[in-house]
Design an enzyme around this catalytic site. Structure first.
Site, PDB file in Angstrom:
ATOM      1  CD  GLU A 100       4.159   8.446   2.866  1.00  0.00           C
ATOM      2  OE1 GLU A 100       4.570   8.740   4.183  1.00  0.00           O
ATOM      3  OE2 GLU A 100       3.952   7.275   2.777  1.00  0.00           O
ATOM      4  CB  CYS A 113       7.021   4.878  -6.794  1.00  0.00           C
ATOM      5  SG  CYS A 113       5.452   3.838  -6.346  1.00  0.00           S
ATOM      6  CB  CYS A 120      -5.796   2.552  -1.765  1.00  0.00           C
ATOM      7  SG  CYS A 120      -5.876   1.408  -2.911  1.00  0.00           S
ATOM      8  CB  CYS A 124      -4.530  -5.400  -0.978  1.00  0.00           C
ATOM      9  SG  CYS A 124      -5.485  -5.082  -2.446  1.00  0.00           S
ATOM     10  CB  CYS A 127      -1.499  -3.061   0.846  1.00  0.00           C
ATOM     11  SG  CYS A 127      -1.063  -1.259   0.245  1.00  0.00           S
ATOM     12  CB  SER A 224      -1.420  -6.324  -7.831  1.00  0.00           C
ATOM     13  OG  SER A 224      -0.746  -5.026  -7.879  1.00  0.00           O
ATOM     14  CG  LEU A 225      -2.591 -13.228 -10.013  1.00  0.00           C
ATOM     15  CD1 LEU A 225      -4.019 -12.830 -10.595  1.00  0.00           C
ATOM     16  CD2 LEU A 225      -1.994 -14.010 -10.944  1.00  0.00           C
ATOM     17  CG  ASN A 300       8.632  -4.852   1.311  1.00  0.00           C
ATOM     18  OD1 ASN A 300      10.001  -5.053   1.403  1.00  0.00           O
ATOM     19  ND2 ASN A 300       8.059  -4.274   0.352  1.00  0.00           N
ATOM     20  CB  CYS A 343       6.386  -2.930  -2.431  1.00  0.00           C
ATOM     21  SG  CYS A 343       4.678  -3.439  -3.570  1.00  0.00           S
TER      22      CYS A 343
END
Length: 366
Positions: A100, A113, A120, A124, A127, A224-225, A300, A343
């Site tokens: 995507e 994006c 992945c 995380c 996500c 990305s912390l 989100n 996100c």
């Protein structure tokens, strides 16, 4: 796969070459190097993928090239449009895998994006893409191919745009293909994309981050912390068990920045997990003295994500504390949430691996 598809697959793909590489390919066939410049302009500047239509090449040369070279483009399978104008594109690759990409309008410059992997491996906890597991890396041509599809679909061939590598995948886990894609995008005879228009987001794959610091093409960096301590971040980002917060921050302090540039630290706010005033003060202390800005991202929510979005007043208080500590801070507006394009929401359904399986097979030093 039919005989025609097999023949196309056997041909070298022009979209996988940087211009200098294509010059070598042509020179090896006894052809002038300047033809590479013409081919680049056709593919990237004009959107022409049929070698027979590249009319400033001699007819016999076009036939010769078409015999053993191809131009492969991801197929647009589906296109969703959000009420806020954001669009999500489902693309199918040559092997049938799907990814995507997202178009975010109404930014200072329109933004694409892009994905860098099918799935992945970072897993995380907040996500959806991480729940897919990693199927494979994208090639440089497949990364750039997303831009070619979006530019054509959106009729933006003459318009400026930005790129954020924040789609499916961890860009630095697919280091070679990602950097090659950026060099192709930057080529003056193609899209001529400036590094200042590119932002690369990473969860902190440390060896690759240190390698990025020496690249001639230097994109804007977003880290990305998501938490100020190892105890918190280790629960959210499994990679933190290998590369801790202190190591990542130290690498960022050493990272070469152009004048007026800053590293963006992305911080997804999760209700009751990392959103307290004490967390904000710890984050401010961690980033003290750095050329940094913090991008707060209220979660989100989505089915399958075991966290909630903090109330607006909690988000506001967190931002105020950071600002009181002289940090530049912004709160990201959620875009495309109704089409699951925001996100952390990109996901293509398929076989999944558990986070433990992902971590056991991931070569973090690649």
């Amino acid at each position: 796969m039919n005989a025609r598809d097999t023949a196309v697959q056997a041909r070298a793909d022009l979209t996988e070459f940087e211009r200098a590489e294509l010059e070598e390919v042509l020179a090896g066939r006894g052809l002038p190097r300047f033809r590479a410049r013409q081919i680049f302009q056709w593919i990237y500047r004009h959107g022409v993928t049929d070698l027979a239509a590249m009319t400033d090449l001699p007819r016999d040369l076009r036939a010769q090239l078409a015999a053993d070279l191809a131009v492969t483009t991801p197929a647009l399978v589906h296109r969703d449009r959000s009420t806020d104008g954001t669009e999500k594109f489902l693309l199918q690759l040559g092997d049938g895998r799907r990814i995507e990409s997202v178009f975010i309008p109404d930014t200072p410059s329109m933004t694409f994006c892009l994905s860098t992997q099918v799935g992945c491996a970072m897993a995380c906890a907040f996500c959806l893409t991480g729940k897919m597991g990693l199927t494979r890396h994208l090639t440089a041509g497949e990364i750039v191919g997303q831009v070619r599809v979006l530019v054509h679909a959106l009729e933006m061939r003459t318009q400026p745009f930005n790129i954020v590598l924040m789609g499916m995948g961890e860009p630095l886990h697919n280091y070679e293909a990602t950097m090659k894609a950026l060099r192709i995008l930057a080529d003056e005879h193609g899209f001529a994309l400036s590094p200042r228009r590119v932002t690369l987001s990473t969860v902190g794959l440390l060896p690759a981050l240190e390698r990025l610091a020496g690249e001639p093409f230097m994109p804007n960096l977003a880290v990305s912390l998501h938490a100020p301590t190892d105890a918190q971040r280790g629960e959210l980002v499994p990679l933190n068990r290998k590369y801790g917060v202190a190591e990542i921050i130290e690498a960022c302090r050493r990272f070469p920045l152009k004048r007026r540039s800053r590293i963006t630290f992305e911080y997804v706010l999760l209700a009751g997990v990392n959103d307290s005033p004490a967390d904000a003060r710890r984050l401010a202390k961690l980033l003290s003295g750095m050329k940094a800005k913090v991008n707060l991202i209220p979660l989100n929510p989505a089915a399958g994500i075991p966290f909630e979005r903090p109330p607006d007043e909690v988000v506001g208080e967190f931002a105020r504390i950071l600002a009181d500590h002289q940090l530049i801070v912004s709160v990201r507006k959620s875009r495309g949430q109704d089409i699951r394009a925001a996100c952390g929401q990109l996901i293509v359904e398929g076989p999944r691996k558990s986070p433990a399986q992902q971590l056991s097979t991931l070569a973090f030093g690649d």
